[in-house]
Write an enzyme that holds these catalytic residues in place. Structure first.
Site, PDB file in Angstrom:
ATOM      1  N   ASN A 100       0.857  -1.188   0.000  1.00 39.38           N
ATOM      2  CA  ASN A 100       0.000   0.000   0.000  1.00 39.38           C
ATOM      3  C   ASN A 100       0.898   1.245   0.000  1.00 39.38           C
ATOM      4  O   ASN A 100       2.139   1.117  -0.006  1.00 39.38           O
ATOM      5  CB  ASN A 100      -0.975  -0.033   1.192  1.00 39.38           C
ATOM      6  CG  ASN A 100      -0.276   0.074   2.539  1.00 39.38           C
ATOM      7  OD1 ASN A 100       0.908   0.407   2.613  1.00 39.38           O
ATOM      8  ND2 ASN A 100      -0.986  -0.212   3.609  1.00 39.38           N
ATOM      9  N   ASP A 147      -8.911  -9.379  -0.686  1.00 39.45           N
ATOM     10  CA  ASP A 147      -8.198  -8.528   0.271  1.00 39.45           C
ATOM     11  C   ASP A 147      -8.148  -7.083  -0.238  1.00 39.45           C
ATOM     12  O   ASP A 147      -8.270  -6.135   0.546  1.00 39.45           O
ATOM     13  CB  ASP A 147      -6.786  -9.088   0.487  1.00 39.45           C
ATOM     14  CG  ASP A 147      -5.996  -8.277   1.496  1.00 39.45           C
ATOM     15  OD1 ASP A 147      -6.311  -8.382   2.689  1.00 39.45           O
ATOM     16  OD2 ASP A 147      -5.091  -7.515   1.081  1.00 39.45           O
TER      17      ASP A 147
END
Ligand code: COA
Length: 356
Positions: free
Chosen positions: A18, A221
């Site tokens: 991320n 996810d």
């Protein structure tokens, strides 16, 4: 390495993480499944009597993400065959993260996966799994107990199997555009729920053109991560995933709708239910492939968990789901506490014995 073990490793790149540099839980789940699929498919075709087959992921037991992994570190996945029933095979994976610059290696995950051998020529045909020679009777007995526990838990599972049930995507797909989302109350379920619609491409499939369980979990996810980010508006990471059962083979060209919605918040965790619905556009058929509950936490710059906003539940059904999820949360917390107490007690007894 013998045929019961393999180790797969790969450097973690920016694509795997991320914006804060934390490797996505989905990337790790995909790596785990790739290692599991290699070792399980190899075993299922060993000394083959029956048709050529591939090992399809049928179940992943509850998985905890113990420590974060960062870009630049090396993910090392150790996969080991641990039990075979007539038609299924257990693979246990241990994941480490190595920082080659600092010279340290941390345990980040442990996962237990169940594969079923499916004939490549006829993917709905379950075939026999060759027996696994155990080191001793005790290992065989322990494996059998895990197999039976897993079967019992599947019998009780409350997976939402019916695409038409009210838990599924259609009602949620109304909220798609930023404009319509802005009409929802902040921190409500509608505000954060999100969907991803994809056609399965070769990169999401194994070499026999069936969806790989790892790619599917990675997409699940991703969707859960978007829901968590919409709700928390801070750095969010996957803390755990409840057991997932894969009910249907999904093929190249099928269209997947992956929908996530928040169901429960505690002070520092957010639970998100994710559903995977598939369509064969040519045959005009749809089915639910799987569903799972992800728990996310939010981390500050030092990697400490922080408070997250309370989920606003508005309808009776949202309140009901919140209450059920709170019960599961409390039960898990108590079970972790009991485990920690047992470990502390055991290590203090060991210390006591070594002093004496
Ligand atoms: N987890 C673990 N094992 C499972 C399972 C699950 N969720 N579902 C079935 N099994 C095992 C059974 O225990 C049995 O083994 P055993 O005889 O040694 O006990 C074996 O699979 C066959 O069971 P059966 O009831 O005949 O099969 P099924 O018709 O329920 O089909 C699957 C089971 C797994 C083959 C089927 O659900 C499927 O095709 N799932 C999709 C697999 C896949 O494509 N994964 C990737 C998806 S993205």
């Amino acid at each position: 390495m013998d045929n019961r073990n393999i180790e797969v490793s790969r450097v973690m790149l920016p694509d795997d993480s991320n914006v804060a540099g934390n490797v996505h839980g989905g990337t790790i789940l995909k790596l785990i499944e790739e290692a599991g699929e290699i070792i399980a498919t190899r075993h299922c075709n060993k000394d083959r009597q029956g048709p050529e087959c591939y090992a399809a992921l049928a179940r992943v037991e509850r998985t905890d993400f113990l420590e974060p992994m960062f870009v630049g570190e090396i993910a090392q996945i150790h996969a080991e065959l641990s039990y075979a029933s007539d038609h299924s095979l257990e693979v246990q994976c241990t994941v480490y993260s190595e920082n080659v610059v600092k010279g340290n290696r941390r345990l980040t995950n442990r996962a237990s996966l169940w594969y079923v051998a499916l004939a490549i020529a006829s993917p709905h045909t379950v075939t026999l799994v060759p027996p696994l020679k155990q080191q001793n009777d005790e290992d065989q007995e322990k494996g059998k107990r895990r197999y039976e526990a897993q079967k019992a838990s599947r019998d009780q599972a409350s997976d939402h199997l019916n695409v038409d049930d009210e838990a599924s995507a259609p009602g949620m797909i109304n909220v798609l555009t930023p404009a319509s989302r802005s009409l929802c109350a902040p921190y409500s379920v509608n505000y954060s729920q999100s969907s991803l619609i994809v056609m399965l491409h070769p990169s999401d499939c194994n070499s026999s053109s069936f969806a790989s369980g790892g790619s599917t979990m990675k997409m699940m996810d991703n969707v859960a991560g978007i829901v968590a980010l919409r709700h928390c508006k801070s750095n969010v990471v996957t803390a755990s995933v409840e057991a997932v059962n894969f009910h249907h083979v999904v093929k190249l060209g099928h269209v997947m709708t992956i929908t996530g919605r928040p169901v429960f918040s505690s002070n520092r965790t957010l639970d998100i239910e994710v559903f995977v619905d598939c369509e064969d556009l040519v045959l005009g058929k749809s089915f639910r492939a799987c569903s799972a509950t992800f728990t996310f936490v939010s981390l500050d710059k030092k990697g400490q968990t922080i408070q997250i906003p309370e989920l606003k539940v508005e309808t009776d059904v949202e309140k009901l789901r919140f209450g059920l999820a709170r019960k599961r949360y409390t039960a898990k917390k108590e079970s972790r506490k009991r485990k920690a107490e047992t470990i502390n007690q055991n290590s203090s007894t060991e210390r006591q014995m070594s002093v004496n």
